[in-house]
Design an enzyme around this catalytic site. Structure first.
Site, short mmCIF file in Angstrom:
data_model
loop_
_atom_site.label_atom_id
_atom_site.label_comp_id
_atom_site.label_asym_id
_atom_site.label_seq_id
_atom_site.Cartn_x
_atom_site.Cartn_y
_atom_site.Cartn_z
N GLY A 1 -7.23 -8.51 3.28
CA GLY A 1 -6.41 -8.61 2.07
C GLY A 1 -6.21 -10.05 1.65
O GLY A 1 -6.90 -10.57 0.76
N SER A 2 -5.28 -10.74 2.31
CA SER A 2 -4.90 -12.08 1.85
C SER A 2 -6.03 -13.10 1.97
O SER A 2 -6.12 -14.00 1.14
CB SER A 2 -3.63 -12.56 2.55
OG SER A 2 -3.65 -12.21 3.90
N MET B 1 -5.63 -0.93 13.94
CA MET B 1 -4.81 -1.95 13.28
C MET B 1 -4.77 -3.22 14.14
O MET B 1 -4.53 -3.14 15.35
CB MET B 1 -3.37 -1.44 13.08
CG MET B 1 -3.21 -0.30 12.08
SD MET B 1 -3.84 -0.64 10.43
CE MET B 1 -2.82 -2.06 9.94
N HIS C 1 -5.65 4.22 2.91
CA HIS C 1 -5.02 4.10 4.23
C HIS C 1 -3.58 4.58 4.06
O HIS C 1 -2.75 3.87 3.52
CB HIS C 1 -5.11 2.63 4.67
CG HIS C 1 -4.37 2.30 5.92
ND1 HIS C 1 -4.11 1.00 6.29
CD2 HIS C 1 -3.84 3.08 6.89
CE1 HIS C 1 -3.44 1.00 7.44
NE2 HIS C 1 -3.25 2.24 7.82
N ASP D 1 -3.78 0.53 0.38
CA ASP D 1 -2.70 0.67 1.36
C ASP D 1 -1.53 1.42 0.74
O ASP D 1 -0.81 0.87 -0.09
CB ASP D 1 -2.26 -0.71 1.84
CG ASP D 1 -3.28 -1.33 2.77
OD1 ASP D 1 -3.57 -0.69 3.80
OD2 ASP D 1 -3.79 -2.42 2.46
N MET E 1 2.03 3.26 1.27
CA MET E 1 3.17 3.27 2.20
C MET E 1 4.34 4.04 1.60
O MET E 1 4.53 4.00 0.39
CB MET E 1 3.64 1.84 2.46
CG MET E 1 2.53 0.91 2.90
SD MET E 1 3.19 -0.76 3.08
CE MET E 1 1.65 -1.64 3.39
N GLY F 1 1.02 -7.10 4.26
CA GLY F 1 -0.15 -7.96 4.24
C GLY F 1 0.23 -9.35 4.74
O GLY F 1 1.42 -9.65 4.91
N GLY F 2 -0.77 -10.15 5.00
CA GLY F 2 -0.53 -11.56 5.32
C GLY F 2 0.01 -11.83 6.71
O GLY F 2 0.53 -12.91 6.98
N ASP G 1 -8.20 -3.55 10.72
CA ASP G 1 -7.37 -3.87 9.55
C ASP G 1 -6.19 -4.76 9.91
O ASP G 1 -5.35 -4.38 10.72
CB ASP G 1 -6.87 -2.53 8.97
CG ASP G 1 -6.04 -2.68 7.71
OD1 ASP G 1 -5.90 -3.81 7.21
OD2 ASP G 1 -5.53 -1.66 7.23
N GLY G 2 -6.14 -5.93 9.27
CA GLY G 2 -4.96 -6.79 9.37
C GLY G 2 -5.26 -8.18 9.88
O GLY G 2 -5.81 -8.34 10.97
N GLY G 3 -4.97 -9.18 9.07
CA GLY G 3 -5.12 -10.58 9.50
C GLY G 3 -6.55 -11.02 9.71
O GLY G 3 -6.81 -11.96 10.46
N HIS H 1 -10.08 -0.90 -0.24
CA HIS H 1 -9.04 -0.37 0.65
C HIS H 1 -7.70 -0.29 -0.07
O HIS H 1 -7.21 -1.29 -0.61
CB HIS H 1 -8.96 -1.32 1.86
CG HIS H 1 -8.08 -0.86 2.97
ND1 HIS H 1 -8.48 0.04 3.93
CD2 HIS H 1 -6.81 -1.21 3.30
CE1 HIS H 1 -7.51 0.22 4.80
NE2 HIS H 1 -6.47 -0.52 4.44
N GLY I 1 2.29 -2.21 7.55
CA GLY I 1 3.48 -2.36 6.72
C GLY I 1 3.42 -3.54 5.76
O GLY I 1 3.97 -3.46 4.66
N SER J 1 -8.48 -5.29 0.84
CA SER J 1 -7.24 -4.57 0.54
C SER J 1 -6.63 -5.14 -0.73
O SER J 1 -6.56 -6.37 -0.89
CB SER J 1 -6.26 -4.75 1.70
OG SER J 1 -4.95 -4.43 1.26
N MET K 1 -0.09 5.22 5.11
CA MET K 1 0.97 4.87 6.07
C MET K 1 2.20 5.66 5.67
O MET K 1 3.20 5.12 5.18
CB MET K 1 1.22 3.35 6.03
CG MET K 1 0.07 2.57 6.63
SD MET K 1 0.08 0.83 6.15
CE MET K 1 -0.96 0.94 4.69
#
Ligand code: DX5
Ligand code: ZN
Length: 214
Positions: A195-196, A135, A63, A32, A34, A142-143, A173-175, A30, A140, A6, A65
């Site tokens: 992402g992060s 998810m 993606h 994101d 929003m 990252g990180g 997706d996420g973390g 990816h 909403g 991401s 959102m």
């Protein structure tokens, strides 16, 4: 494992640098997007997508959102985006229609859900979606910290996809990072977004490789 980094945590002052690293090593890129309404944050829009698309060689995975996601399919397609997902929370009863519409436009089409929606709600879209985006944090930001219950949700979804003999893929997706990717691979995830862990690292290419090897 396919890896879709991401760009949400990219260095936006030097975006080209991060896009080139990701593009060289990843399977998908990816994006994101929003709107500040479906989720409590605003990221980036079409001018940024256009700039990224101008140098990317890997498929772009948007993606969305946003509320009324179908409104933006055409524009994204014109920019060269080839994978698109939107939230079940935004589409509701229109989910099947939006998936059909996106597929007819030539997209790989996916439906996304936040961690508080039972994954069973999406069983009816297996076969109608090219992928389901589970998810592992609330959409909403990252990180955020990976929500561990996601592993069970992915396993449940994978079991139903296999039971039906469908080819719908599971993207998570996420973390996500090298510490939890193996559990996701075992549960049946096909694609992970990161992402992060990738762009916050000294060596993004090595992190992408570690994720791919899971
Ligand atoms: C959250 C986004 C994710 C997220 C990934 O709304 O959909 O793609 O930013 O970034 P990390 O890996 O930092 O959670
Ligand atoms: Zn995302």
């Amino acid at each position: 494992m396919k890896v879709a980094p991401s760009l949400l945590t990219a260095d936006f002052l030097h975006l080209e640098k991060d896009v080139r690293i990701v593009d060289e090593h990843a399977d998908l890129i990816h994006l994101d997007i929003m709107d500040g309404t479906l989720v409590p944050n605003i990221s980036f829009g079409f001018p940024v997508v256009k700039s990224i698309a101008s140098i990317a060689t890997k498929p772009l995975d948007a993606h969305l959102m946003v509320v009324n996601p179908d409104k933006w399919f055409e524009r994204l397609r014109e920019l060269g985006v080839s994978w698109v997902s939107f939230h079940y929370e935004a589409a509701g009863l229109k989910t099947a229609r939006f998936l059909r519409q996106a597929r007819n436009m030539g997209f790989k089409a996916g439906v996304a859900i936040n961690p508080d929606i039972p994954v069973e709600k999406l069983f009816k879209y297996i076969g109608k979606a090219d992928f389901i985006l589970v998810m592992s944090v609330f959409a909403g930001f990252g990180g955020q910290k990976f929500i561990y219950e996601t592993i069970d949700r992915v396993a449940k979804l994978k079991a139903e996809i296999s039971r039906r003999g469908a080819d719908t893929l599971i993207e998570v997706d996420g973390g996500i990072g090298p510490g939890n990717v193996a559990a996701l691979a075992e549960a049946g995830a096909d694609i992970v977004v990161s992402g992060s862990s990738v762009l916050g690292s000294e060596d993004p290419a090595a992190v992408i490789r570690a994720l791919q090897e899971a």
